[in-house]
Enzyme design. Structure first.
Site, short mmCIF file in Angstrom:
data_model
loop_
_atom_site.label_atom_id
_atom_site.label_comp_id
_atom_site.label_asym_id
_atom_site.label_seq_id
_atom_site.Cartn_x
_atom_site.Cartn_y
_atom_site.Cartn_z
N ASP A 283 -6.51 29.26 14.04
CA ASP A 283 -7.50 28.18 13.91
C ASP A 283 -7.97 27.83 15.32
OD1 ASP A 283 -5.48 26.68 15.05
OD2 ASP A 283 -5.43 25.15 13.49
N CYS B 279 -1.64 28.82 15.36
CA CYS B 279 -2.34 27.53 15.26
C CYS B 279 -1.72 26.62 16.32
CB CYS B 279 -2.31 26.95 13.85
SG CYS B 279 -0.72 26.43 13.22
N THR C 270 0.69 24.34 16.23
CA THR C 270 2.15 24.38 16.18
C THR C 270 2.69 25.70 15.64
OG1 THR C 270 2.07 23.53 13.93
CG2 THR C 270 2.30 21.90 15.72
N HIS D 146 16.52 41.48 10.85
CA HIS D 146 17.18 40.94 9.65
C HIS D 146 16.23 40.68 8.49
CE1 HIS D 146 20.99 39.25 11.84
NE2 HIS D 146 20.54 40.36 12.42
N HIS E 65 20.72 43.30 4.49
CA HIS E 65 19.42 42.68 4.79
C HIS E 65 18.39 43.07 3.73
CE1 HIS E 65 21.00 40.98 8.34
NE2 HIS E 65 21.14 42.12 9.00
C1 RB5 Z 1 -4.94 21.39 14.32
O1 RB5 Z 1 -5.17 20.19 14.97
C2 RB5 Z 1 -3.46 21.52 13.99
O2 RB5 Z 1 -3.11 20.62 12.98
C3 RB5 Z 1 -3.14 22.93 13.58
O3 RB5 Z 1 -3.52 23.81 14.61
C4 RB5 Z 1 -1.68 23.24 13.30
O4 RB5 Z 1 -0.86 22.78 14.32
C5 RB5 Z 1 -1.21 22.87 11.96
O5 RB5 Z 1 -0.06 23.13 11.57
#
Ligand code: RB5
Length: 142
Positions: A7, A64, A66, A97, A133
Site C-alpha cells: 500500500d 504495508c 506495519t 518450518h 513440518h
Molecule cells: C496505512 O496507514 C496503514 O494502516 C497500513 O499501511 C498498515 O500498517 C495496516 O496494517
C-alpha cells in the site's frame, strides 16, 4: 517469478526491494500500488496472494506500514502462508518450518538495510521438507 505489492505505507520500501531484486537478477511482477497516494492494503495483499496461490508467481513479498493488515489479508487466500517478519531468524525459520510462500514486512518498522537482509534470507532458505513440518502445514488447510 516473485509477486510484489504494497500500500502507500510500503510504497518506498517496495521500490527499494524491486531495485534489490533487479541487482540480484531476479524477476518480479509488481501488483501495485504505484504511487504514495493513500490506498487500501487489502487490494494489494489479495492480488499478490492470488498470484501466488494460482501458481502465476512462485513467491510473494508484501509491504504495508506495519506489515500486519496486508499479511492478514494474504492469509485469507487458500494455500497462502504469509509470514510477517522483522528479523532474519524468523525469515529463515518460516521458510524451513512453515514453507511460507509470502514474506510480509512493515515499512514503518524496519530500516532498509535490515529489510533487504530479510528478503535475501526468505528467498535463499529452502523448506526443510521434514515430515513433521509437512504434517503441520497440511493441518493448516484442514
Ligand atoms: C496505512 O496507514 C496503514 O494502516 C497500513 O499501511 C498498515 O500498517 C495496516 O496494517
Amino acid at each position: 517469478m516473485i509477486a510484489i505489492g504494497s500500500d502507500h505505507g510500503g510504497y518506498e520500501l517496495k521500490e527499494a526491494v524491486k531495485k534489490h531484486l533487479e541487482n540480484r537478477g531476479l524477476e518480479y511482477k509488481d501488483f501495485g500500488t504505484y504511487s504514495k497516494a493513500s490506498c487500501d492494503y487489502p487490494v494489494y495483499g489479495r492480488a499478490v496472494a492470488e498470484a501466488v496461490a494460482s501458481g502465476e508467481c512462485d513467491r510473494g513479498i508484501l509491504i504495508c506500514g506495519t506489515g500486519i493488515g496486508i499479511s492478514i489479508t494474504a492469509n485469507k487466500v487458500k494455500g497462502i502462508r504469509a509470514a510477517l517478519c522483522s528479523d532474519c531468524f524468523s525469515a529463515q525459520a518460516t521458510r524451513e518450518h512453515n514453507d511460507a510462500n509470502i514474506l510480509a514486512m512493515g515499512a514503518r518498522v524496519l530500516g532498509e538495510g535490515l529489510a533487504m537482509k530479510i528478503v535475501d534470507t526468505f528467498l535463499d532458505t529452502p523448506f526443510s521438507g521434514d515430515e513433521r513440518h509437512l504434517r503441520r502445514i497440511s493441518m493448516i488447510e484442514e
